[in-house]
Design an enzyme around this catalytic site. Structure first.
Site, PDB file in Angstrom:
ATOM      1  N   HIS A  19      -7.474   3.617   3.162  1.00 32.62           N
ATOM      2  CA  HIS A  19      -7.573   4.467   4.352  1.00 32.62           C
ATOM      3  C   HIS A  19      -8.999   4.624   4.876  1.00 32.62           C
ATOM      4  CE1 HIS A  19      -3.589   5.442   3.036  1.00 32.62           C
ATOM      5  NE2 HIS A  19      -3.400   6.253   4.040  1.00 32.62           N
ATOM      6  N   ASN A  51      -6.072   0.972  -3.784  1.00 26.84           N
ATOM      7  CA  ASN A  51      -7.021   1.098  -4.902  1.00 26.84           C
ATOM      8  C   ASN A  51      -6.444   1.932  -6.036  1.00 26.84           C
ATOM      9  OD1 ASN A  51     -10.129   0.324  -4.056  1.00 26.84           O
ATOM     10  ND2 ASN A  51      -8.784   0.706  -2.330  1.00 26.84           N
ATOM     11  N   ASP A  77       0.865  -1.186   0.000  1.00 25.90           N
ATOM     12  CA  ASP A  77       0.000   0.000   0.000  1.00 25.90           C
ATOM     13  C   ASP A  77       0.896   1.228   0.000  1.00 25.90           C
ATOM     14  OD1 ASP A  77      -2.456   1.412   0.078  1.00 25.90           O
ATOM     15  OD2 ASP A  77      -2.253   1.738   2.219  1.00 25.90           O
ATOM     16  N   SER A  78       0.288   2.369  -0.299  1.00 22.08           N
ATOM     17  CA  SER A  78       1.068   3.598  -0.244  1.00 22.08           C
ATOM     18  C   SER A  78       1.295   4.037   1.204  1.00 22.08           C
ATOM     19  CB  SER A  78       0.354   4.694  -1.026  1.00 22.08           C
ATOM     20  OG  SER A  78      -0.967   4.806  -0.578  1.00 22.08           O
TER      21      SER A  78
HETATM   22  N1  DGL Z   1      -3.942   3.635  -0.391  1.00 24.83           N
HETATM   23  C1  DGL Z   1      -4.488   4.484  -1.399  1.00 24.83           C
HETATM   24  C2  DGL Z   1      -5.734   3.871  -2.030  1.00 24.83           C
HETATM   25  O1  DGL Z   1      -6.220   2.858  -1.595  1.00 24.83           O
HETATM   26  C3  DGL Z   1      -4.825   5.828  -0.900  1.00 24.83           C
HETATM   27  C4  DGL Z   1      -3.700   6.594  -0.331  1.00 24.83           C
HETATM   28  C5  DGL Z   1      -2.939   7.387  -1.337  1.00 24.83           C
HETATM   29  O2  DGL Z   1      -3.509   8.295  -1.977  1.00 24.83           O
HETATM   30  O3  DGL Z   1      -1.752   7.121  -1.432  1.00 24.83           O
HETATM   31  O4  DGL Z   1      -6.231   4.414  -2.971  1.00 24.83           O
END
Ligand code: DGL
Length: 264
Positions: A187, A71, A7-8
């Site tokens: 998130h 996502n 994930d980010s």
């Molecule tokens: N984890 C990212 C998502 O699910 C959102 C966080 C980001 O913008 O890096 O889209």
């Protein structure tokens, strides 16, 4: 070998926690590219490049399969990672999975005819949920809204001020009479109670921390050649590309004080 979760940032930790609960013995490696967060407000090319490097890193760390919990990555880079990057990489037999199709399948299995989607700017403007839904069932309606302020607020300890922002983002989805609400960003699973307080109990929340572990389990049951390669030592390692006090505090909130996060 291991199961990789990518994930980010912070939200993926929640997905990793729910995967761990469902698959308690699989060795797992979590990688959060916190240095480049938020992905959701970046260009497609940047997201592809960051996620390609992340895949390379996770495969070098011996991950057999990587779930891109993010996502935004699933929306923008997944097909390219699967179809261009992987076959030409040193690990063409490894696998990368996303979260968009399993999430839509869950909404359809639950009988939703009008879906609301809250996502990052990139996820929404890519229209990936719309396109994939068209393939699964063109008769189902989807209303979507981008919520670019939510990730920075969550990552920066701003949940206490989130209520009016959330109301603003949810309004068009509620006005569209959505029967279920896809929380289309890792998130947003952290905001379930705030969202229910605004949207009401009648709207069904489709939250990926509740569905991805079961979908992953199904996938592993169907692909024993992959499942058998993953070691069952029950170990979890958490790696991030940048570690701030805020991130560590939020991770401890989720996992307890014993969580060890390594910066690579
Ligand atoms: N984890 C990212 C998502 O699910 C959102 C966080 C980001 O913008 O890096 O889209």
């Amino acid at each position: 070998m291991k199961l990789g979760v990518f994930d980010s940032g912070l939200g993926g930790l929640l997905i990793a926690k729910s995967i761990r609960a469902r698959l308690p013995d699989m060795d797992m490696l979590y990688y959060g590219d916190t240095l480049h967060l938020p992905y959701g407000n970046r260009s497609g090319e940047a997201i592809y490049e960051y996620s390609r490097r992340a895949m390379e890193f996770l495969f070098e760390q011996d991950c057999r399969l990587v779930i891109t919990a993010c996502n935004t990555v699933s929306a923008s880079a997944l097909r390219r990672l699967q179809q261009e990057y992987l076959p030409s990489s040193p690990w063409p037999e490894r696998r990368i999975l996303g979260v968009v199709v399993p999430t839509l399948e869950e909404a359809l299995e639950k009988g939703c005819k009008k879906i609301g989607l809250l996502g990052t700017h990139y996820t929404v403007t890519s229209n990936v949920y719309k396109h994939e839904l068209q393939k699964l069932d063109p008769g189902i309606e989807i209303a979507q809204n981008a919520a670019p302020l939510l990730v920075p607020m969550i990552e920066n300890d701003g949940i206490q001020w989130i209520d009016p922002v959330l109301r603003h983002y949810l309004k068009p989805l509620l006005d569209a009479k959505s029967e279920c609400l896809i929380l289309g960003c890792t998130h947003y699973s952290l905001l379930k109670s705030q969202i229910t307080a605004i949207a009401g109990q009648k709207i069904l929340l489709i939250s990926q921390d509740e569905i991805i572990p079961a979908k992953l389990n199904d996938y592993l049951n169907r692909h024993s050649e992959i499942a058998n390669d993953i070691k069952r030592g029950g170990q979890t390692r958490f790696l991030v590309s940048d570690l701030t006090d805020n991130y560590l505090a939020s991770a401890k909130n989720l996992y307890g004080n014993e969580i060890k996060i390594e910066k690579i």
